[in-house]
Enzyme design. Structure first.
Site, PDB file in Angstrom:
ATOM      1  CG  ASP A  36      -6.946  -3.759  -3.174  1.00  0.00           C
ATOM      2  OD1 ASP A  36      -7.669  -3.036  -2.459  1.00  0.00           O
ATOM      3  OD2 ASP A  36      -5.706  -3.679  -3.179  1.00  0.00           O
TER       4      ASP A  36
ATOM      5  CB  SER B  14      -0.964  -0.056   1.196  1.00  0.00           C
ATOM      6  OG  SER B  14      -2.017   0.856   1.069  1.00  0.00           O
TER       7      SER B  14
ATOM      8  CG  HIS C 280      -5.563  -2.910   0.521  1.00  0.00           C
ATOM      9  ND1 HIS C 280      -5.047  -2.437  -0.675  1.00  0.00           N
ATOM     10  CD2 HIS C 280      -4.996  -2.147   1.496  1.00  0.00           C
ATOM     11  CE1 HIS C 280      -4.222  -1.433  -0.434  1.00  0.00           C
ATOM     12  NE2 HIS C 280      -4.166  -1.243   0.879  1.00  0.00           N
TER      13      HIS C 280
END
EC number: 3.1.-.-
Length: 291
Positions: free
Chosen positions: A244, A139, A272
């Site tokens: 995601d 991320s 995610h």
């Protein structure tokens, strides 16, 4: 919220809030504290701050784990710290300044906060006397890894990233706005971060993060680091979870297209937090690529 996001956006937001940080307890770390018998924890002075890190393994290949928004090594990378091959790798998980146990200072988000994190990460590993490192970035940590690989090419050996984006779209911006108020998060998602940070710091920092990430929307093409992608020289693996709810597939495709020679691996059931939900599969994928 419904009026702002529409049906698809609300569904994605609900999925996101259910998939944010899973409940992992983080012990308060002191100098050279031990996590079990194999993971040590310490702080080192880097660029004017005390950066907290965890370290495990005895391999010649150094690997740095870079966490996501509001993340830390232990909250974001438990299965990697525990199970990545300790004979092949020396694994370091860091807490960026203002996150986890790298406090003080409080976290802030100037226009160059990703570049600052990239420099901090590289300088931390140099302070620990590693001559060259590979990066595993999730991320926001994936964005930091991309910038580090582009700006410090001689120091980065290989890179695996997932859940990252090189620019911000209108759709992204609306989803970020939807998570601004942490009181609306599920208790399961909220409680571990409250335990780590305290409610006030957690809530305040989340709001600051939303403002910090949305500021890129006002730049040409929503640019975060898209201009740096052609400068990445190291072998790169981009992993993307097809489910995601936070980072759409087109972000992974864009990075894959603009990082020369990169590989794209899709996980059909991945969300995610694919490296936590499918930890064994992810760890094998990463190990095979890094060797």
């Amino acid at each position: 919220m419904v009026a702002v996001l529409g049906g698809r956006g609300v569904l994605r937001l609900r999925l996101l809030l259910s998939a944010l940080k899973p409940g992992i307890h983080v012990p308060r770390a002191g100098p050279a504290a031990a996590f079990g018998t194999s993971v040590t924890s310490a702080k080192v002075a880097v660029n004017g701050v005390q950066l907290h890190y965890q370290q495990t393994g005895e391999g010649d290949h150094a690997v740095l784990l870079l966490p996501g928004m509001l993340g830390s090594g232990e909250t974001d990378f438990g299965p990697q710290l525990k199970n990545l091959n300790k004979k092949l790798f020396t694994v370091v998980a860091w807490d960026p300044r203002g996150y986890g146990h790298s406090r003080p200072p409080d976290r802030d988000f100037p226009a160059d906060f990703f570049e600052r994190d990239a420099k901090d990460a590289v300088d931390l590993m140099k302070a620990l006397k590693f001559k060259k490192v590979s990066l595993l970035g999730w991320s926001d940590g994936g964005i930091t890894a991309l910038i580090a690989a582009a700006k410090y090419p001689s120091y980065i050996h290989k890179m695996v990233i997932w859940g990252a984006n090189a620019y911000v779209t209108d759709e992204d911006s609306m989803i970020y706005e939807g998570i601004r108020d942490v009181s609306k998060w599920s208790e399961r998602t909220r409680k571990p971060l409250e335990a780590l940070y305290g409610y006030d710091y957690f809530a305040r920092t989340c709001e600051k993060w939303v403002d910090g990430i949305r500021q890129f929307k006002h730049l040409p093409d929503g640019n975060i680091c898209r201009h740096l992608l052609p400068r990445v020289q190291c072998p790169a693996l981009i992993v993307h979870g097809e489910k995601d709810p936070l980072v759409p597939r087109f972000h992974a495709d864009f990075i894959h297209k603009h990082v020369k020679g990169s590989r794209l691996h899709l996980m059909p059931e991945g969300k995610h937090n694919l490296h936590l939900r499918f930890a064994d599969e992810f760890n094998k994928l990463a190990e095979d690529f890094l060797q």
